[in-house]
Design a protein around this motif. Structure first.
Motif, short mmCIF file in Angstrom:
data_model
loop_
_atom_site.label_atom_id
_atom_site.label_comp_id
_atom_site.label_asym_id
_atom_site.label_seq_id
_atom_site.Cartn_x
_atom_site.Cartn_y
_atom_site.Cartn_z
N LYS A 245 16.01 111.87 -25.29
CA LYS A 245 16.45 113.27 -25.18
C LYS A 245 17.97 113.32 -24.97
O LYS A 245 18.66 114.20 -25.49
N LEU B 232 19.66 112.91 -28.02
CA LEU B 232 19.54 114.12 -28.85
C LEU B 232 20.53 115.19 -28.38
O LEU B 232 21.29 115.74 -29.18
N ILE C 155 24.50 116.47 -30.06
CA ILE C 155 24.41 117.82 -30.66
C ILE C 155 25.30 118.78 -29.89
O ILE C 155 26.01 119.61 -30.49
N THR D 31 21.40 117.45 -38.32
CA THR D 31 20.07 117.23 -38.91
C THR D 31 19.70 115.74 -38.86
O THR D 31 18.53 115.39 -38.67
N VAL E 289 18.53 115.10 -35.19
CA VAL E 289 17.22 115.70 -34.91
C VAL E 289 16.11 114.95 -35.66
O VAL E 289 15.04 114.67 -35.10
N ASP E 290 16.37 114.64 -36.92
CA ASP E 290 15.36 113.90 -37.70
C ASP E 290 15.09 112.53 -37.10
O ASP E 290 13.95 112.05 -37.08
N TYR F 137 15.42 111.78 -33.94
CA TYR F 137 14.68 112.03 -32.70
C TYR F 137 13.21 112.30 -32.99
O TYR F 137 12.32 111.79 -32.31
N ARG F 138 12.99 113.07 -34.04
CA ARG F 138 11.61 113.42 -34.39
C ARG F 138 10.87 112.25 -35.06
O ARG F 138 9.67 112.32 -35.28
N TYR G 280 15.14 123.60 -38.33
CA TYR G 280 15.84 123.23 -37.12
C TYR G 280 16.11 124.43 -36.20
O TYR G 280 16.70 124.26 -35.14
#
Lengths: 412, 462
Positions: B76, B79, B83, B136, B139-140, B142-143, B296
């Motif tokens: 986290k 992330l 960001i 992006t 986030v990608d 992280y996911r 997003y």
């Protein structure tokens, strides 16, 4: 990596090849004579100015059809005033006849911009040509298109021409800021040696090869033909205003002048220091003020603006005169001449150009000649004493000019 | 540097291309594309290269963090921190003065005296785009949608790829990852033909069509308060087509340039003016941004999972922020809100709308979009109100100079936009006759580029 064989009519070959052709055409056309593509001789002669002056040295160019800069700037072909023009340069690239260099005995140097250079005028119609024809002394035109000739260049040219003193005329245009002392006194000498000459040549060659592109000129002309306010709006139009004179004749003016945009600086201290420096080297100093075309013709407009025009010329004139500098301000005479000429259907500035025509140039030369007597005589006297730091000049008998019978009107 | 400039066509592109294909290994090509990306960017302002480099480094290390740590808390952190850093950069450069100006206006409105001086900030070109690239990516990662790359130059090449650096498309790493991995295996010949085809289509859209329309409507829009009804409509329609052909032209050129280097960038426009409703329009217009906003922002906000009211709220929030992304001005926020409201209305009354014949729905959608573009183009609400007032009343006034030429251009643009195929629907495998047609278009484009100073793409300012 896979092999890459490609046929001529495939886009991957055809389009890069076309781009290559454009590039080749562009590069090779830059070596063609500029006179084939420019609309007046000034630009053509101004390519590769490999000597001191603004032009390529030792050239003469006749252009049978040329027109004014404002018609070109505003993309207004309907207002073009076509005429022929011949422009020449001497061995130093300045606009003088070769005979002048051969004759020697030069006492007056004219510094200035395109007005002194004689843009849009024939060789015989420049201020220096008129002064020379008046016959009382020899005037060397050191004017450039836009740049200032600083003191080291003036002195060097005087040395080359074996002139030991005389008068330097500085022409100042109303719309421009007055020059600073630094720009007038500390500029580089034209050529300190062969390396300096080569550097200068390379610099100009690089500049001209980079910025002058016949392909660009041709493409721009094609687009400008479409931007005629009928097919497409004319985006260049806003730089020029067209105003009718009293007799209904349209006259083109730079939009900035018509808007009354004042120059950034009217401080004459640079000119005063320039005059002092010149005096130490045996030169008297005269300033010729050149009014904007709009200032001259404003009272003659069909609908003159109600608000008074504040011209910086009077202020500059007063300041310089207080400092003991001879000033020629031809504004009243030009306004008077413009009024009289208009009644005969004639002009003292070109209709489609920023600059004056032969009438205006001759008038300025005449006024200058009247004021040149005293400083010239003073310089001659000074030179017989031998100014500090320079060898004494040859004693010359004062020449009798056609204006010597008039009472000299000094402005100090 | 613009794609439609001589320095790009004569020097940057040939040098970049020739050196790229001389290099053999992936790593060499990554490094070369990174270097050329920074050179390309530095032609605008070299000082801001460092900003892009810092943003790249932060995101790259975040990616390494995801590879190293599996604990949710650490992930986290990887992330949120990068960001937040990216958004802070974007916020400072793009929105600081907007916030200060808004505060000052609010204070003035309430007769207050406190006024903050505006900051002397230059908006780094393309910051909105490369910030979205890095976000992006994070986030990608992280996911778990992508595996972050360990190769720094692969990542930096992705961020600074010159063809999509300053105005998109907003390419997500997952969309280009495979091509980047196989960059040493690219088919040069196939890419060459497709690339030049896209390039010429895009250049013609921009240079011949969009710029010609702009040359007529811009002087008209400068005197917006004195336009007649007819002129106001011509300006509004002109801007709608100018924006479309300008931006889709840029996207086509970016895609074409990508092909020249073996990289397939995603489609960004799918004939948006043929959309049947506003939701359909946003699936077709600036598709890469729409996907980013959906994946997003809209879906993380809850999407349509919390009932109708939550969905309308999420739509509105997404579009308001989308509007703000386009520019730091209230007119953009309003434009975003307008589209948010239209999207909500589409969800609400979609059943009724669907009963209208397709041609009517297309025309209605286009009309609504054109009205929206008025706010998008307007420099103030007064300008927007004046233009709309002139459009929806019978007002005498100034006629546009070049109106006849504009009508012809709009007719051509309308045929291409409403009835023609888009550049991704073409096969790009041209026989000699069409190839000569392309050559003619290309010559006209180069002549036009020679003839006038190059006009920047509209989306550069966003």
């Amino acid at each position: 990596m896979k092999s890459c064989t490609i046929r001529p009519l495939e886009l991957g070959f055809l389009l890069p090849a076309l781009l290559g052709c454009f590039f080749f055409l562009d590069v090779s056309s830059r070596l063609l004579p500029a006179a084939w593509f420019t609309f007046r001789p000034q630009e053509a002669l101004g390519r590769f100015p490999l000597a001191e002056g603004p032009y390529s040295p030792g050239r003469s160019l006749f252009m049978p059809v040329t027109y004014g800069d404002l018609a070109n700037l505003g993309n207004l072909p309907a207002y073009r005033e076509y005429h022929s023009q011949i422009a020449s340069s001497d061995a130093f690239g300045y606009r003088n006849s070769p005979e002048l260099l051969r004759a020697g005995n030069i006492e007056v140097f004219l510094l200035g911009d395109s007005f002194s250079l004689g843009t849009s005028l024939n060789d015989q119609e420049t201020i220096s040509a008129y002064l020379n024809r008046m016959g009382f002394t020899r005037v060397y035109n050191m004017a450039g298109q836009d740049e200032i000739r600083p003191l080291p260049q003036v002195l060097e040219m005087a040395r080359r021409l074996r002139s030991t003193g005389g008068v330097v005329i500085y022409q100042h245009l109303e719309r421009k800021s007055t020059p600073t002392a630094e720009s007038l006194l500390n500029g580089p000498a034209a050529h300190a040696g062969p390396f300096s000459r080569m550097r200068r040549m390379l610099r100009f060659a690089a500049r001209d090869l980079r910025y002058y592109s016949p392909v660009k000129i041709v493409c721009q002309r094609m687009q400008r033909a479409l931007q005629n306010d009928r097919i497409f709006p004319n985006p260049y139009r806003e730089q020029v205003v067209v105003l009718p004179l009293r007799n209904g004749r349209p006259m083109l003016f730079p939009a900035a002048d018509a808007r009354g945009e004042a120059p950034r600086s009217c401080d004459p201290s640079g000119l005063v220091r320039f005059a002092e420096a010149l005096r130490r080297h045996g030169f008297s100093f005269v300033v010729l003020l050149v009014p904007n075309k709009y200032t001259v013709y404003r009272p003659l407009l069909a609908q003159p603006p109600a608000a008074a025009l504040v011209s910086p010329l009077s202020e500059i004139q007063e300041s310089l005169q207080r400092a003991g500098i001879t000033v020629v301000n031809p504004l009243p005479a030009l306004q008077q001449a413009a009024r009289e000429a208009l009644s005969r259907g004639r002009l003292v500035y070109w209709q489609d150009d920023t600059h004056w025509n032969a009438e205006g140039s001759r008038l300025a030369a005449r006024l200058l000649a009247e004021k040149l007597e005293t400083p010239l005589a003073r310089a001659r006297v000074e030179n017989t004493k031998g100014p500090a730091g320079t060898p004494p000049g040859p004693v010359r008998a004062p020449q009798v000019s056609r204006f010597s019978r008039r009472s000299p009107q000094t402005s100090q | 540097m613009l794609f439609n400039s001589l320095i790009f066509l004569y020097f940057f592109l040939p040098i970049t291309y020739l050196v790229f294909w001389r290099l053999r290994t992936r790593q060499q090509r990554y490094v070369w594309l990174t270097v050329t990306g920074y050179v390309f960017y530095s032609f605008w302002n070299y000082k801001f290269c460092s900003l892009m480099a810092i943003s790249t480094l932060v995101s790259y290390f975040a990616g390494l963090g995801f590879l190293r740590w599996t604990a949710p808390r650490q992930r986290k952190l990887c992330l949120v921190l990068p960001i937040a850093f990216d958004l802070l950069l974007l916020g400072f450069f793009k929105y600081a003065n907007f916030l200060l100006e808004t505060f000052n206006q609010a204070v003035r409105l309430f007769q207050g005296a406190a006024q903050f001086p505006l900051l002397d900030i230059v908006l780094p070109i393309g910051i909105s785009f490369y910030t979205f690239h890095t976000i992006t990516y994070i986030v990608d990662a992280y996911r778990g949608v992508i595996t972050p790359t360990r190769n720094f130059f692969e990542f930096s090449c992705y961020v600074s790829l010159f063809s999509q650096l300053v105005a998109g498309p907003i390419v997500r790493f997952r969309e280009i990852e495979k091509d980047l991995e196989n960059i040493d295996q690219a088919d040069r010949r196939r890419g060459l033909n497709i690339g030049w085809s896209f390039l010429v289509i895009g250049m013609s859209k921009k240079v011949l069509l969009a710029d010609s329309i702009a040359a007529i409507i811009n002087p008209g829009l400068a005197q917006y308060d004195s336009l007649s009804t007819w002129s106001a409509w011509l300006c509004a329609l002109g801007y709608a087509y100018q924006l479309y052909f300008d931006f889709s032209g840029y996207s086509d050129m970016a895609v074409g340039l990508g092909h020249l280097f073996g990289l397939r960038l995603p489609q960004n426009f799918h004939s948006p003016y043929q959309a049947l409703d506003i939701a359909d329009f946003w699936r077709r217009w600036h598709m890469s941004l729409s996907r980013v906003l959906r994946d997003y922002l809209y879906i993380p906000l809850g999407g349509n999972r919390g009932g109708n009211h939550a969905m309308y709220r999420n739509l509105m929030l997404t579009m308001l922020l989308g509007g703000l992304w386009h520019g730091a001005a209230w007119t953009f926020v309003f434009w975003g809100g307008y589209h948010g409201a239209l999207l909500a209305a589409t969800k609400m009354f979609g059943g009724y709308w669907a009963r209208i014949p397709a041609a009517g729905r297309r025309a209605g959608t286009f009309l609504l979009v054109v009205i929206g573009w008025v706010f998008f183009r307007a420099e103030s609400f007064a300008m927007a109100a004046s233009l709309l007032g002139a459009m929806f009343s019978s007002k005498p006034g100034v006629t546009l100079t070049g109106a006849s030429a504009l009508v012809c251009l709009l007719a051509l643009a309308a045929v291409l936009a409403h009835a023609g195929p888009n550049s991704f629907e073409l096969k790009h495998d041209w026989k000699p006759a069409p190839a000569l047609g392309f050559a003619t278009l290309f010559v006209l484009c180069v002549a036009a580029i020679y003839g006038e100073h190059q006009s920047p793409f509209l989306y550069f300012q966003f």
